[in-house]
Design a protein around this motif. Sequence first.
Motif, PDB file in Angstrom:
ATOM      1  N   GLY A  52       0.791  -1.221   0.000  1.00 55.95           N
ATOM      2  CA  GLY A  52       0.000   0.000   0.000  1.00 55.95           C
ATOM      3  C   GLY A  52       0.822   1.269   0.000  1.00 55.95           C
ATOM      4  O   GLY A  52       0.288   2.377   0.078  1.00 55.95           O
ATOM      5  N   LEU A  53       2.146   1.131  -0.106  1.00 55.60           N
ATOM      6  CA  LEU A  53       3.047   2.280  -0.037  1.00 55.60           C
ATOM      7  C   LEU A  53       3.946   2.363  -1.266  1.00 55.60           C
ATOM      8  O   LEU A  53       3.937   1.484  -2.121  1.00 55.60           O
ATOM      9  CB  LEU A  53       3.920   2.173   1.220  1.00 55.60           C
ATOM     10  CG  LEU A  53       3.188   2.128   2.562  1.00 55.60           C
ATOM     11  CD1 LEU A  53       4.181   1.843   3.680  1.00 55.60           C
ATOM     12  CD2 LEU A  53       2.449   3.429   2.815  1.00 55.60           C
ATOM     13  N   ASP A  54       4.736   3.425  -1.327  1.00 57.67           N
ATOM     14  CA  ASP A  54       5.707   3.599  -2.402  1.00 57.67           C
ATOM     15  C   ASP A  54       7.041   2.993  -1.960  1.00 57.67           C
ATOM     16  O   ASP A  54       7.687   3.488  -1.042  1.00 57.67           O
ATOM     17  CB  ASP A  54       5.890   5.086  -2.704  1.00 57.67           C
ATOM     18  CG  ASP A  54       6.697   5.327  -3.978  1.00 57.67           C
ATOM     19  OD1 ASP A  54       7.536   4.469  -4.329  1.00 57.67           O
ATOM     20  OD2 ASP A  54       6.490   6.363  -4.633  1.00 57.67           O
ATOM     21  N   GLY A  55       7.429   1.885  -2.609  1.00 61.93           N
ATOM     22  CA  GLY A  55       8.672   1.205  -2.244  1.00 61.93           C
ATOM     23  C   GLY A  55       9.799   1.455  -3.219  1.00 61.93           C
ATOM     24  O   GLY A  55      10.747   0.666  -3.298  1.00 61.93           O
ATOM     25  N   THR A  56       9.729   2.561  -3.954  1.00 62.79           N
ATOM     26  CA  THR A  56      10.712   2.851  -5.002  1.00 62.79           C
ATOM     27  C   THR A  56      12.143   2.871  -4.466  1.00 62.79           C
ATOM     28  O   THR A  56      13.036   2.206  -5.007  1.00 62.79           O
ATOM     29  CB  THR A  56      10.408   4.202  -5.674  1.00 62.79           C
ATOM     30  OG1 THR A  56       9.117   4.149  -6.285  1.00 62.79           O
ATOM     31  CG2 THR A  56      11.453   4.515  -6.744  1.00 62.79           C
ATOM     32  N   GLN A  57      12.380   3.639  -3.404  1.00 63.62           N
ATOM     33  CA  GLN A  57      13.746   3.790  -2.903  1.00 63.62           C
ATOM     34  C   GLN A  57      14.325   2.463  -2.434  1.00 63.62           C
ATOM     35  O   GLN A  57      15.484   2.147  -2.704  1.00 63.62           O
ATOM     36  CB  GLN A  57      13.780   4.813  -1.758  1.00 63.62           C
ATOM     37  CG  GLN A  57      15.185   5.239  -1.356  1.00 63.62           C
ATOM     38  CD  GLN A  57      15.982   5.800  -2.524  1.00 63.62           C
ATOM     39  OE1 GLN A  57      15.543   6.748  -3.183  1.00 63.62           O
ATOM     40  NE2 GLN A  57      17.145   5.224  -2.803  1.00 63.62           N
ATOM     41  N   LYS A  58      13.497   1.666  -1.742  1.00 67.91           N
ATOM     42  CA  LYS A  58      13.969   0.359  -1.273  1.00 67.91           C
ATOM     43  C   LYS A  58      14.295  -0.546  -2.450  1.00 67.91           C
ATOM     44  O   LYS A  58      15.313  -1.254  -2.449  1.00 67.91           O
ATOM     45  CB  LYS A  58      12.894  -0.288  -0.391  1.00 67.91           C
ATOM     46  CG  LYS A  58      13.300  -1.634   0.200  1.00 67.91           C
ATOM     47  CD  LYS A  58      14.464  -1.487   1.151  1.00 67.91           C
ATOM     48  CE  LYS A  58      14.818  -2.803   1.797  1.00 67.91           C
ATOM     49  NZ  LYS A  58      15.970  -2.682   2.720  1.00 67.91           N
ATOM     50  N   PHE A  59      13.464  -0.507  -3.476  1.00 69.71           N
ATOM     51  CA  PHE A  59      13.685  -1.331  -4.667  1.00 69.71           C
ATOM     52  C   PHE A  59      14.987  -0.939  -5.351  1.00 69.71           C
ATOM     53  O   PHE A  59      15.781  -1.806  -5.755  1.00 69.71           O
ATOM     54  CB  PHE A  59      12.505  -1.168  -5.636  1.00 69.71           C
ATOM     55  CG  PHE A  59      12.589  -2.033  -6.861  1.00 69.71           C
ATOM     56  CD1 PHE A  59      12.119  -3.346  -6.835  1.00 69.71           C
ATOM     57  CD2 PHE A  59      13.138  -1.553  -8.046  1.00 69.71           C
ATOM     58  CE1 PHE A  59      12.192  -4.155  -7.963  1.00 69.71           C
ATOM     59  CE2 PHE A  59      13.230  -2.347  -9.177  1.00 69.71           C
ATOM     60  CZ  PHE A  59      12.748  -3.651  -9.135  1.00 69.71           C
ATOM     61  N   LEU A  60      15.239   0.343  -5.475  1.00 72.32           N
ATOM     62  CA  LEU A  60      16.459   0.822  -6.131  1.00 72.32           C
ATOM     63  C   LEU A  60      17.699   0.525  -5.293  1.00 72.32           C
ATOM     64  O   LEU A  60      18.770   0.224  -5.835  1.00 72.32           O
ATOM     65  CB  LEU A  60      16.360   2.325  -6.400  1.00 72.32           C
ATOM     66  CG  LEU A  60      15.263   2.763  -7.381  1.00 72.32           C
ATOM     67  CD1 LEU A  60      15.229   4.285  -7.504  1.00 72.32           C
ATOM     68  CD2 LEU A  60      15.478   2.126  -8.752  1.00 72.32           C
ATOM     69  N   ASP A  61      17.564   0.597  -3.973  1.00 67.75           N
ATOM     70  CA  ASP A  61      18.710   0.332  -3.084  1.00 67.75           C
ATOM     71  C   ASP A  61      19.226  -1.097  -3.242  1.00 67.75           C
ATOM     72  O   ASP A  61      20.421  -1.358  -3.092  1.00 67.75           O
ATOM     73  CB  ASP A  61      18.317   0.564  -1.620  1.00 67.75           C
ATOM     74  CG  ASP A  61      18.149   2.041  -1.294  1.00 67.75           C
ATOM     75  OD1 ASP A  61      18.602   2.875  -2.095  1.00 67.75           O
ATOM     76  OD2 ASP A  61      17.548   2.353  -0.248  1.00 67.75           O
ATOM     77  N   VAL A  62      18.313  -2.030  -3.521  1.00 67.29           N
ATOM     78  CA  VAL A  62      18.693  -3.437  -3.652  1.00 67.29           C
ATOM     79  C   VAL A  62      19.366  -3.720  -4.986  1.00 67.29           C
ATOM     80  O   VAL A  62      20.047  -4.728  -5.156  1.00 67.29           O
ATOM     81  CB  VAL A  62      17.448  -4.339  -3.483  1.00 67.29           C
ATOM     82  CG1 VAL A  62      17.785  -5.802  -3.695  1.00 67.29           C
ATOM     83  CG2 VAL A  62      16.844  -4.138  -2.095  1.00 67.29           C
ATOM     84  N   ASN A  63      19.205  -2.798  -5.944  1.00 72.67           N
ATOM     85  CA  ASN A  63      19.838  -2.958  -7.258  1.00 72.67           C
ATOM     86  C   ASN A  63      19.393  -4.261  -7.942  1.00 72.67           C
ATOM     87  O   ASN A  63      20.201  -5.129  -8.266  1.00 72.67           O
ATOM     88  CB  ASN A  63      21.361  -2.922  -7.131  1.00 72.67           C
ATOM     89  CG  ASN A  63      22.056  -2.780  -8.480  1.00 72.67           C
ATOM     90  OD1 ASN A  63      21.488  -2.215  -9.419  1.00 72.67           O
ATOM     91  ND2 ASN A  63      23.270  -3.303  -8.580  1.00 72.67           N
ATOM     92  N   HIS A  64      18.098  -4.401  -8.158  1.00 70.98           N
ATOM     93  CA  HIS A  64      17.534  -5.609  -8.746  1.00 70.98           C
ATOM     94  C   HIS A  64      18.003  -5.832 -10.184  1.00 70.98           C
ATOM     95  O   HIS A  64      18.267  -4.886 -10.927  1.00 70.98           O
ATOM     96  CB  HIS A  64      16.003  -5.533  -8.727  1.00 70.98           C
ATOM     97  CG  HIS A  64      15.399  -5.718  -7.374  1.00 70.98           C
ATOM     98  ND1 HIS A  64      15.288  -4.702  -6.459  1.00 70.98           N
ATOM     99  CD2 HIS A  64      14.874  -6.823  -6.781  1.00 70.98           C
ATOM    100  CE1 HIS A  64      14.716  -5.159  -5.363  1.00 70.98           C
ATOM    101  NE2 HIS A  64      14.447  -6.442  -5.529  1.00 70.98           N
ATOM    102  N   SER A  65      18.072  -7.089 -10.538  1.00 67.75           N
ATOM    103  CA  SER A  65      18.488  -7.470 -11.893  1.00 67.75           C
ATOM    104  C   SER A  65      17.362  -7.228 -12.894  1.00 67.75           C
ATOM    105  O   SER A  65      16.216  -6.973 -12.512  1.00 67.75           O
ATOM    106  CB  SER A  65      18.873  -8.958 -11.914  1.00 67.75           C
ATOM    107  OG  SER A  65      17.723  -9.756 -11.645  1.00 67.75           O
ATOM    108  N   ASN A  66      17.697  -7.356 -14.182  1.00 72.58           N
ATOM    109  CA  ASN A  66      16.671  -7.214 -15.215  1.00 72.58           C
ATOM    110  C   ASN A  66      15.617  -8.313 -15.090  1.00 72.58           C
ATOM    111  O   ASN A  66      14.434  -8.100 -15.377  1.00 72.58           O
ATOM    112  CB  ASN A  66      17.312  -7.260 -16.607  1.00 72.58           C
ATOM    113  CG  ASN A  66      18.124  -6.013 -16.896  1.00 72.58           C
ATOM    114  OD1 ASN A  66      17.838  -4.934 -16.356  1.00 72.58           O
ATOM    115  ND2 ASN A  66      19.144  -6.137 -17.741  1.00 72.58           N
TER     116      ASN A  66
END
Length: 215
Positions: A52-66
Amino acid sequence: MNGEKRIVQWNELADHCNRTSLWVAIEGQVFDVTTYLAEHPGGDDVLLKYGGLDGTQKFLDVNHSNYARSLRNARLVGTLTTDPQPIDYIKLVKSKKQKVNVNPNRQISWEELGQHNKKEDLWMVIEGKVYDVTDFQDDHPGGPAILLGKAGDDATAAFHDANHSQSAYRQLEKLQVGVITGVKPNVSGSGSSTNIIFLILLILAIGVGIFVITK
């Protein structure tokens, strides 16, 4: 999704914040990750936290693969509205999370309680009732450190020592997730045994020292 990129309003996003229906906003898009909870390599805790929230920063911090991004994109619901996030939106989502799937009469063992002993997953017992204070840490007037010090443990004495008001009791009611059952393990037993062994060794050492001196 049929390729549709519908606009998701903040109030709709807030309604999907729990394990039974979990949406997360990332980089301006909203994704339904409900069926991905069990498969998420980082565990389900982080997904539930940002439900229910914006998890953009957490997602970017983890540096997810393609590949991770492709899994995310397959769960696209729509585009997050460009309207500003409402005031007190995070508190609204937290309150919705607390009300869903909570059985205040569920019996919880001391072993289960002890597993919820960290900042991102913090339970405690007060007067025989179990409370999930994870999302209350930042709002706690005494600061989060006090709560963390009693994580996964009985905080009854500490709660009474603080002489909390009636409003604090009312706040607790909203956080209850069950009642404690069974007898609390005696965690001090091993320490006591160690102390006894230490004393015995100390007495023996003194005795040997006296024997050597008087010999």
